[in-house]
Design a protein around this motif. Structure first.
Motif, PDB file in Angstrom:
ATOM      1  N   ILE A 148     -12.253  28.724 -24.656  1.00 33.38           N
ATOM      2  CA  ILE A 148     -11.796  30.118 -24.495  1.00 33.38           C
ATOM      3  C   ILE A 148     -10.855  30.289 -23.292  1.00 33.38           C
ATOM      4  O   ILE A 148      -9.771  30.853 -23.449  1.00 33.38           O
ATOM      5  CB  ILE A 148     -12.988  31.094 -24.414  1.00 33.38           C
ATOM      6  CG1 ILE A 148     -13.903  30.895 -25.618  1.00 33.38           C
ATOM      7  CG2 ILE A 148     -12.504  32.532 -24.376  1.00 33.38           C
ATOM      8  CD1 ILE A 148     -15.236  31.584 -25.499  1.00 33.38           C
ATOM      9  N   PRO A 149     -11.217  29.796 -22.081  1.00 31.37           N
ATOM     10  CA  PRO A 149     -10.306  30.010 -20.955  1.00 31.37           C
ATOM     11  C   PRO A 149      -8.940  29.365 -21.177  1.00 31.37           C
ATOM     12  O   PRO A 149      -7.910  29.951 -20.844  1.00 31.37           O
ATOM     13  CB  PRO A 149     -11.031  29.334 -19.776  1.00 31.37           C
ATOM     14  CG  PRO A 149     -12.436  29.225 -20.200  1.00 31.37           C
ATOM     15  CD  PRO A 149     -12.431  29.079 -21.684  1.00 31.37           C
ATOM     16  N   VAL A 150      -8.933  28.160 -21.766  1.00 34.47           N
ATOM     17  CA  VAL A 150      -7.661  27.485 -22.006  1.00 34.47           C
ATOM     18  C   VAL A 150      -6.860  28.227 -23.065  1.00 34.47           C
ATOM     19  O   VAL A 150      -5.652  28.451 -22.921  1.00 34.47           O
ATOM     20  CB  VAL A 150      -7.899  26.023 -22.461  1.00 34.47           C
ATOM     21  CG1 VAL A 150      -6.588  25.276 -22.543  1.00 34.47           C
ATOM     22  CG2 VAL A 150      -8.836  25.325 -21.510  1.00 34.47           C
ATOM     23  N   GLY A 151      -7.549  28.618 -24.139  1.00 29.11           N
ATOM     24  CA  GLY A 151      -6.876  29.345 -25.217  1.00 29.11           C
ATOM     25  C   GLY A 151      -6.267  30.639 -24.719  1.00 29.11           C
ATOM     26  O   GLY A 151      -5.142  30.985 -25.075  1.00 29.11           O
ATOM     27  N   LEU A 152      -7.010  31.351 -23.858  1.00 32.58           N
ATOM     28  CA  LEU A 152      -6.491  32.609 -23.317  1.00 32.58           C
ATOM     29  C   LEU A 152      -5.334  32.333 -22.366  1.00 32.58           C
ATOM     30  O   LEU A 152      -4.352  33.074 -22.343  1.00 32.58           O
ATOM     31  CB  LEU A 152      -7.600  33.384 -22.608  1.00 32.58           C
ATOM     32  CG  LEU A 152      -8.620  34.028 -23.543  1.00 32.58           C
ATOM     33  CD1 LEU A 152      -9.766  34.618 -22.760  1.00 32.58           C
ATOM     34  CD2 LEU A 152      -7.970  35.095 -24.411  1.00 32.58           C
ATOM     35  N   LEU A 177      -3.226  29.930 -22.620  1.00 33.66           N
ATOM     36  CA  LEU A 177      -2.069  29.643 -23.472  1.00 33.66           C
ATOM     37  C   LEU A 177      -1.422  30.937 -23.951  1.00 33.66           C
ATOM     38  O   LEU A 177      -0.218  31.002 -24.171  1.00 33.66           O
ATOM     39  CB  LEU A 177      -2.490  28.794 -24.684  1.00 33.66           C
ATOM     40  CG  LEU A 177      -2.762  27.321 -24.417  1.00 33.66           C
ATOM     41  CD1 LEU A 177      -3.391  26.676 -25.641  1.00 33.66           C
ATOM     42  CD2 LEU A 177      -1.491  26.597 -24.050  1.00 33.66           C
ATOM     43  N   GLY A 178      -2.253  31.976 -24.129  1.00 34.70           N
ATOM     44  CA  GLY A 178      -1.739  33.282 -24.519  1.00 34.70           C
ATOM     45  C   GLY A 178      -1.304  34.107 -23.319  1.00 34.70           C
ATOM     46  O   GLY A 178      -1.124  35.310 -23.444  1.00 34.70           O
ATOM     47  N   GLU A 179      -1.160  33.463 -22.169  1.00 37.92           N
ATOM     48  CA  GLU A 179      -0.692  34.103 -20.936  1.00 37.92           C
ATOM     49  C   GLU A 179      -1.541  35.307 -20.542  1.00 37.92           C
ATOM     50  O   GLU A 179      -1.029  36.343 -20.144  1.00 37.92           O
ATOM     51  CB  GLU A 179       0.782  34.496 -21.063  1.00 37.92           C
ATOM     52  CG  GLU A 179       1.681  33.274 -21.162  1.00 37.92           C
ATOM     53  CD  GLU A 179       3.134  33.625 -21.476  1.00 37.92           C
ATOM     54  OE1 GLU A 179       3.468  34.805 -21.399  1.00 37.92           O
ATOM     55  OE2 GLU A 179       3.884  32.703 -21.801  1.00 37.92           O
ATOM     56  N   ALA A 180      -2.864  35.152 -20.664  1.00 37.83           N
ATOM     57  CA  ALA A 180      -3.765  36.230 -20.286  1.00 37.83           C
ATOM     58  C   ALA A 180      -3.959  36.257 -18.772  1.00 37.83           C
ATOM     59  O   ALA A 180      -3.910  35.223 -18.114  1.00 37.83           O
ATOM     60  CB  ALA A 180      -5.111  36.046 -20.986  1.00 37.83           C
ATOM     61  N   GLU A 181      -4.187  37.454 -18.225  1.00 38.60           N
ATOM     62  CA  GLU A 181      -4.502  37.600 -16.795  1.00 38.60           C
ATOM     63  C   GLU A 181      -5.888  37.014 -16.531  1.00 38.60           C
ATOM     64  O   GLU A 181      -6.725  36.977 -17.438  1.00 38.60           O
ATOM     65  CB  GLU A 181      -4.520  39.091 -16.420  1.00 38.60           C
ATOM     66  CG  GLU A 181      -3.262  39.844 -16.760  1.00 38.60           C
ATOM     67  CD  GLU A 181      -2.124  39.499 -15.819  1.00 38.60           C
ATOM     68  OE1 GLU A 181      -2.413  39.088 -14.689  1.00 38.60           O
ATOM     69  OE2 GLU A 181      -0.956  39.618 -16.237  1.00 38.60           O
TER      70      GLU A 181
END
Lengths: 204, 181
Positions: B134-138, B140-144
């Motif tokens: 989840i942290p990596v996937g987020l 990749l989506g340029e999440a804060e």
């Protein structure tokens, strides 16, 4: 001596059995997989990621597009794990839900389009091998897996979006509104750090 | 004359381009097969060989098969895999899902599990998909960072609901599949 020979035979037999299994997998799965993956890889390259970006920007506006069409396009064209980069076109509050929807589709797509996640193909191929062994066709199972997968990612998108919204509201609620509210806001990060630690630990 | 030459050059370049893309697609595919698929097949073959030969298969047939041939057993399996502490541990590389899937496939092939349970089983073994990532996937989506802090538990909690729900939906959708068998 005879006992030793028998043990040796048994030992080798175990791996012969595995070898037969291996040949079955290689000749049964790989030829179709290679040709199909080459065709779809070529298609994806011919269309190009820039055009997918444009579609993604439009898709972010509508719930149905966001958790159904966009995850499918992302997984099909960008494959695992680059599919999750599509989340950058979405507002912050929708990113976890999009990730959930996209990552949940990297296996249901395998029955029809194995190029999307070949490294994890056995989630599908393992069970499918049993169906093949019974002499049944895989088409029915593949198409149902795909369609149910679409429905499930849509539901996951909606549920996760809702949970994210609730947690977000709880966190940003002004502090000092009584003990219960404070403890709730404190509980959320505690759970999160545990999850994050596990997750990053596993990835590393 | 010059126009013709220019036209030929354009065609040649376009064809070369397409052939290049097709060739690259083939190269990517072979790369994937050698780097990801064949090693996993080797690993799976070894496990299946040992299981079938040593009789562990019989133990699995008596424990896993009854669990996987009814909806409640599958639901139980999905709830266990979706527990927020377990799901990130079960996730990496989908190895657990792939091994359990292959074991169930063997049992389906032997006739210990009815084939229509293949569909709900595909979801029952996999509610933990991506929970480790989840942290990596987020990212990749340029999440804060704040989004990640909320997103990780949000997805893990959501799976507790949607994991078993997916099994129920798949079970309902499996009616009529391989009915004549």
């Amino acid at each position: 001596m005879e006992i030793a020979a028998r043990i040796a035979e048994g030992f080798i037999g175990m791996f012969q059995r595995g070898g037969t299994q291996f040949v079955g997998l290689v000749t049964g799965i790989i030829p179709l997989l290679i040709v199909l993956m080459t065709a779809v890889n070529a298609l994806v390259r011919l269309i190009g990621p820039e055009r997918i970006d444009k579609v993604a920007m439009i898709s972010s506006r509508n719930v149905l597009l966001r958790y159904l069409v966009l995850p499918f396009l992302a997984v099909f064209f960008l494959t695992n794990p680059m599919a999750y980069t599509m989340g950058r076109f979405l507002p912050e509050k929708q990113k976890p839900a999009f990730y959930d929807a996209a990552v949940s589709f990297v296996h249901p797509i395998l029955g029809l389009f194995p190029h999307a996640n070949p490294g994890e193909i056995f989630v599908w191929a393992g069970i499918a091998a049993g169906i093949t062994k019974l002499g049944l066709g895989l088409g029915d199972l593949a198409i149902r897996y795909f369609l149910v997968g679409l429905l499930v990612i849509f539901i996951r998108g909606l549920v996760t979006e809702r949970i994210t919204a609730i947690m977000w509201a709880r966190r940003s609620a002004p502090e000092g509104q009584g003990e219960e509210a404070t403890s709730a806001t404190e509980a959320a990060p505690a759970v999160e750090t545990g999850g994050a630690a596990f997750a990053s630990g596993e990835e590393a | 004359m010059q126009a013709v030459a220019r036209g030929l050059e354009a065609i040649g370049r376009a064809v070369g381009n397409v052939v290049g893309i097709l060739y690259q697609a083939g190269r990517d595919t072979i790369d994937q097969v050698i780097r990801n698929i064949l090693p996993f097949m080797a690993f799976i073959s070894m496990i299946i060989g040992i299981i079938l030969y040593t009789g562990i298969g019989n133990i699995i047939a008596h424990t896993l098969s009854p669990l996987a041939s009814n909806i409640f057993g599958l639901l139980l399996m999905s709830v266990i895999c979706a527990i927020p502490i377990l799901s990130p541990l079960l996730g990496p590389g989908a190895v657990i899902a792939q091994v359990v899937g292959t074991l169930l496939g063997v049992e389906i092939g032997l006739g210990h599990i009815p084939p229509q349970y293949a569909l709900p089983a595909l979801f029952a073994i996999n509610p933990q998909v991506g929970c480790d990532f989840i942290p990596v996937g987020l990212a990749l989506g340029e999440a804060e960072p704040e989004t990640t802090e909320i997103g990780v538990p949000a997805v893990l909690m959501s799976r507790l609901i949607t994991g078993p729900l997916a099994v129920v939906i798949a079970y309902l959708a499996s009616f009529g599949m391989y009915a004549g068998h």
